[in-house]
Design an enzyme around this catalytic site. Sequence first.
Site, mmCIF file in Angstrom:
data_model
loop_
_atom_site.group_PDB
_atom_site.id
_atom_site.type_symbol
_atom_site.label_atom_id
_atom_site.label_comp_id
_atom_site.label_asym_id
_atom_site.label_seq_id
_atom_site.Cartn_x
_atom_site.Cartn_y
_atom_site.Cartn_z
ATOM 1 N N ALA A 35 62.228 42.517 43.817
ATOM 2 C CA ALA A 35 63.370 41.776 43.686
ATOM 3 C C ALA A 35 63.853 40.867 44.917
ATOM 4 O O ALA A 35 64.266 39.804 44.827
ATOM 5 C CB ALA A 35 64.705 42.580 43.118
ATOM 6 N N GLU A 36 63.501 41.628 45.986
ATOM 7 C CA GLU A 36 64.216 40.813 47.328
ATOM 8 C C GLU A 36 63.249 39.688 47.659
ATOM 9 O O GLU A 36 63.765 38.644 48.137
ATOM 10 C CB GLU A 36 64.113 41.858 48.396
ATOM 11 C CG GLU A 36 64.678 41.323 49.710
ATOM 12 C CD GLU A 36 65.934 40.681 49.790
ATOM 13 O OE1 GLU A 36 66.239 39.879 50.701
ATOM 14 O OE2 GLU A 36 66.699 40.858 48.881
ATOM 15 N N TYR A 37 61.980 40.075 47.401
ATOM 16 C CA TYR A 37 60.924 39.039 47.666
ATOM 17 C C TYR A 37 61.002 37.762 46.681
ATOM 18 O O TYR A 37 61.107 36.662 47.176
ATOM 19 C CB TYR A 37 59.373 39.717 47.335
ATOM 20 C CG TYR A 37 58.368 38.440 47.574
ATOM 21 C CD1 TYR A 37 57.778 38.635 48.960
ATOM 22 C CD2 TYR A 37 58.024 37.711 46.534
ATOM 23 C CE1 TYR A 37 56.715 37.563 49.239
ATOM 24 C CE2 TYR A 37 56.773 36.768 46.922
ATOM 25 C CZ TYR A 37 56.289 36.780 48.246
ATOM 26 O OH TYR A 37 55.253 35.815 48.326
ATOM 27 N N ASP A 38 61.466 38.083 45.423
ATOM 28 C CA ASP A 38 61.718 37.345 44.463
ATOM 29 C C ASP A 38 62.783 36.264 44.845
ATOM 30 O O ASP A 38 62.736 35.140 44.557
ATOM 31 C CB ASP A 38 61.881 37.783 43.130
ATOM 32 C CG ASP A 38 60.751 38.130 42.338
ATOM 33 O OD1 ASP A 38 59.481 37.780 43.087
ATOM 34 O OD2 ASP A 38 60.480 39.106 41.573
ATOM 35 N N SER A 83 21.370 34.054 52.215
ATOM 36 C CA SER A 83 21.084 35.239 51.163
ATOM 37 C C SER A 83 20.760 36.248 52.145
ATOM 38 O O SER A 83 20.186 36.239 53.095
ATOM 39 C CB SER A 83 20.677 34.925 49.990
ATOM 40 O OG SER A 83 19.368 34.369 50.249
ATOM 41 N N GLU A 113 28.690 48.154 55.418
ATOM 42 C CA GLU A 113 29.921 47.699 54.546
ATOM 43 C C GLU A 113 29.454 47.637 52.903
ATOM 44 O O GLU A 113 28.582 47.457 52.641
ATOM 45 C CB GLU A 113 30.175 46.162 54.767
ATOM 46 C CG GLU A 113 30.615 45.788 56.216
ATOM 47 C CD GLU A 113 30.739 44.486 56.598
ATOM 48 O OE1 GLU A 113 31.310 43.720 56.234
ATOM 49 O OE2 GLU A 113 29.648 44.238 57.191
ATOM 50 N N LYS A 115 28.990 46.140 49.081
ATOM 51 C CA LYS A 115 28.971 45.064 48.851
ATOM 52 C C LYS A 115 29.662 44.615 47.697
ATOM 53 O O LYS A 115 29.330 45.184 46.450
ATOM 54 C CB LYS A 115 27.361 44.907 48.634
ATOM 55 C CG LYS A 115 26.791 43.615 47.947
ATOM 56 C CD LYS A 115 25.432 43.460 47.720
ATOM 57 C CE LYS A 115 24.617 42.155 47.642
ATOM 58 N NZ LYS A 115 25.242 41.577 46.371
ATOM 59 N N ASP A 117 31.074 43.096 44.303
ATOM 60 C CA ASP A 117 30.498 42.289 43.326
ATOM 61 C C ASP A 117 31.449 41.004 42.813
ATOM 62 O O ASP A 117 32.367 41.353 42.043
ATOM 63 C CB ASP A 117 30.173 43.292 42.128
ATOM 64 C CG ASP A 117 29.075 42.654 41.328
ATOM 65 O OD1 ASP A 117 28.568 41.658 41.579
ATOM 66 O OD2 ASP A 117 29.034 43.238 40.234
ATOM 67 N N GLU A 170 34.029 37.593 49.954
ATOM 68 C CA GLU A 170 33.771 37.540 48.629
ATOM 69 C C GLU A 170 35.103 37.945 47.732
ATOM 70 O O GLU A 170 35.866 38.513 47.998
ATOM 71 C CB GLU A 170 33.011 38.977 48.235
ATOM 72 C CG GLU A 170 32.323 39.018 47.136
ATOM 73 C CD GLU A 170 30.832 38.426 47.171
ATOM 74 O OE1 GLU A 170 30.134 38.392 46.042
ATOM 75 O OE2 GLU A 170 30.546 37.971 48.398
ATOM 76 N N TYR A 222 34.361 39.261 55.148
ATOM 77 C CA TYR A 222 33.375 39.948 55.595
ATOM 78 C C TYR A 222 32.491 39.430 57.304
ATOM 79 O O TYR A 222 31.388 39.871 57.682
ATOM 80 C CB TYR A 222 32.231 40.325 54.827
ATOM 81 C CG TYR A 222 31.455 39.210 54.042
ATOM 82 C CD1 TYR A 222 30.402 38.477 54.898
ATOM 83 C CD2 TYR A 222 31.771 38.830 52.665
ATOM 84 C CE1 TYR A 222 29.806 37.477 54.119
ATOM 85 C CE2 TYR A 222 31.065 37.872 52.031
ATOM 86 C CZ TYR A 222 30.082 37.267 52.696
ATOM 87 O OH TYR A 222 29.462 36.304 52.381
ATOM 88 N N LYS A 286 24.037 45.764 58.549
ATOM 89 C CA LYS A 286 23.386 44.896 59.256
ATOM 90 C C LYS A 286 23.362 45.555 61.013
ATOM 91 O O LYS A 286 24.105 46.523 61.245
ATOM 92 C CB LYS A 286 24.462 43.968 59.589
ATOM 93 C CG LYS A 286 24.945 43.180 58.138
ATOM 94 C CD LYS A 286 26.290 42.336 58.401
ATOM 95 C CE LYS A 286 26.432 41.588 57.030
ATOM 96 N NZ LYS A 286 27.848 40.982 57.022
ATOM 97 N N LYS A 310 20.695 47.682 46.926
ATOM 98 C CA LYS A 310 21.167 47.711 45.328
ATOM 99 C C LYS A 310 21.181 48.791 44.658
ATOM 100 O O LYS A 310 20.252 49.658 44.857
ATOM 101 C CB LYS A 310 20.381 46.533 44.801
ATOM 102 C CG LYS A 310 20.295 45.136 45.423
ATOM 103 C CD LYS A 310 21.454 44.290 45.516
ATOM 104 C CE LYS A 310 22.264 43.731 44.325
ATOM 105 N NZ LYS A 310 21.584 42.665 43.805
ATOM 106 N N CYS A 404 20.869 46.687 1.024
ATOM 107 C CA CYS A 404 21.766 46.136 2.028
ATOM 108 C C CYS A 404 23.207 46.809 1.904
ATOM 109 O O CYS A 404 23.730 47.077 0.914
ATOM 110 C CB CYS A 404 21.974 44.683 1.602
ATOM 111 S SG CYS A 404 23.091 43.832 2.548
ATOM 112 N N CYS A 407 25.628 43.977 0.327
ATOM 113 C CA CYS A 407 25.604 43.488 -0.798
ATOM 114 C C CYS A 407 24.978 44.268 -1.932
ATOM 115 O O CYS A 407 24.769 43.905 -3.022
ATOM 116 C CB CYS A 407 25.170 42.101 -0.993
ATOM 117 S SG CYS A 407 23.291 41.808 -0.352
ATOM 118 N N CYS A 422 17.861 41.886 4.265
ATOM 119 C CA CYS A 422 18.177 41.449 3.138
ATOM 120 C C CYS A 422 17.993 39.909 2.898
ATOM 121 O O CYS A 422 18.100 39.037 3.474
ATOM 122 C CB CYS A 422 19.638 41.704 3.039
ATOM 123 S SG CYS A 422 20.564 41.131 1.612
ATOM 124 N N CYS A 427 24.280 36.849 -0.041
ATOM 125 C CA CYS A 427 24.843 38.248 0.685
ATOM 126 C C CYS A 427 26.162 37.891 1.372
ATOM 127 O O CYS A 427 25.850 36.953 2.284
ATOM 128 C CB CYS A 427 23.950 38.900 1.609
ATOM 129 S SG CYS A 427 24.282 40.234 2.823
#
Length: 668
Positions: A35-38, A83, A113, A115, A117, A170, A222, A286, A310, A404, A407, A422, A427
């Site tokens: 509330a104070e931030y707002d 990459s 570290e 990874k 996604d 990322e 990163y 790394k 991975k 079926c 039907c 079918c 149907c």
Amino acid sequence: MDSKAAEKQLKELYNLLNQYNYEYHVLDNPSIPDAEYDRLMQQLIKLEKEHPEMIAPDSPTQRVGGEALSAFEKVRHDTPMLSLANAFSEADLRDFDRRVRQAIGDEFTYICELKIDGLAVSLRYENGVFVKGSTRGDGTVGEDITANLKTIRSIPLKLNESYSIEVRGEAYMPKKSFLKLNKAREENEEMLFANPRNAAAGSLRQLDPRIAASRNLDLFLYGIGDYGSTGVTTHSAGLDLLEKLGLKVNKERRKCESIEDVIKYVEQWTEGRPNLDYEIDGIVIKVDSLDQQEQLGNTARTPRWAIAFKFPAEEVVTKLIDIELSVGRTGVITPTAILEPVLVAGTTVQRASLHNEDLIREKDIRLGDWVVVKKAGDIIPEVVNVLVERRSGEELAFEMPSHCPDCNSELVRLEGEVALRCINPKCPAQIRESLIHFASRNAMNIEGLGEKVIGQLFSHQLIRDASDIYFLTREQLLQMERMGEKSASNLLSAIEASKANSLEKLLFGLGIRHVGAKAATTLAEHFESIDRLASTSREELLNVPEVGEKMADAIATFFENEEFEQLISKLKLAGINMHYLGQKRATLENIDSYFTGKTVVLTGKLEMLTRNEAKDRIEALGGTVTGSVSKKTDLVIAGIDAGSKLAKAEELEIEVWDEVRLLDELEE
């Protein structure tokens, strides 16, 4: 308030709000109530309205983004964003370690570290102020998504120090935000995102920054583009510097003295990943020293000093409660496993396709079995196998029905097919599924006319075939559950807009057997109008490239059917375009397109085009897009994380382009 006093108060509010924002979104340790931030934010907004000339680019109010863009500008990275090569086993990691030791000796340290996604991005700061953000693109050229990145509250608009620096990170969607977004999309009958990575990438590539702002994205940094002016000598010291500047860096990183320590770290997070509130798909390893990184160097696409481990597809055990049968638009009966809810790779899974009766028999799947489930490609749930040793004797063998489920017509197995089907054209399930297909994105693309809305319209007997869609009224739509004035207006507008689609969209939407999107385009280009196609004999159809006997028979049978003839007449009456609106391929060939007559393969993840967009544009210029690389392949387009297809192309010495080169050629 005079301008001097206003300027002073603005600076004080900037500093306070930036500090509180950092505590909340980066440190996860707020020092004041929301509330104070707002209250302080509203005070700042009021002050900036009174003195708009004083609004600074790093003001906390500048995070919501401005008006929607018409397109993304291209951005060239100061330092390429390479990459990483992949490792899938302990043996791969040890092999990487061996290569590093052969090159630089035994005196070095690794930094490991998580990874994340998500979507790789680059942020540029000048004199401490955030000025530009972009996607990775092909590693050399990306897209300017500054306005969208500004909406991520963990990205400071101003650093703690006046650095001019390009940093890499990322962007991702937290699990809670992903579940909330998909729940909202399901309620609105929109296509669900398959996973948080797709959701994050889709959010950051929206032309309207307000959409990105609504999706609660986050980001971990990163790396640094160019370490030259930073004074640091190791990657880990670079991460410490980023934290010092007020940027968010993942806390779970660890220095490892040996490959044994690396393997322990990998094992820890292979088990621990479900406990994180964001998705990870591996571990990045790394060499820590920047000098040793330079000594090791890079290949054409990847650094020799880093590798990405991975994770294998996550497998979990749950109970198979039931097997449900569904009828597709072509009458195929598909069994689906109904499971006790279980968390797999970040999402709750309750259903998994069993494909057909033969697969159920092959895996000996019974009702009540304990089964192993995984997500194929981390997206589609599938039953891997049955835990026979956990059977109690109460499990029941499953038998496919003879009639079926919708039907009650007798099911048949056509010669040469695995599936039961079918063949009753009346149907209800087939009609409903064909309507869903007709309105889908690759067909008539009627936004807002999803599975649930069609189900309601069909059950209320307001639509019986595709033509009825075009005679719906506002009053009829307002009878539907969760259909308000605005939704009804939007849907009617989308239905009206679809009338102008080119012929290939209509042909694909009609659901003629064996006629997919590519064949529909070929037929539309060749015959130019539905009347010409409808009056064509089987023999003439067989003279069309890519049309075989099965397709020719299916097309001829479709247009000979009196019911389908009536459907086409009703669609014409509704004002649906029946002609091909694209430029004929023969005409395009006269432009001397590079792609004319060439066979092209797309591999890896494209970031600036969807796979379908790239395929359509290449084929419109006379090329043929296929799924596998062979000696007949002329060109391979390699996106991010291109794998075996790229390796085979290099082995066969086939020309390889990145996505930027493809776009350049398409634009020419």
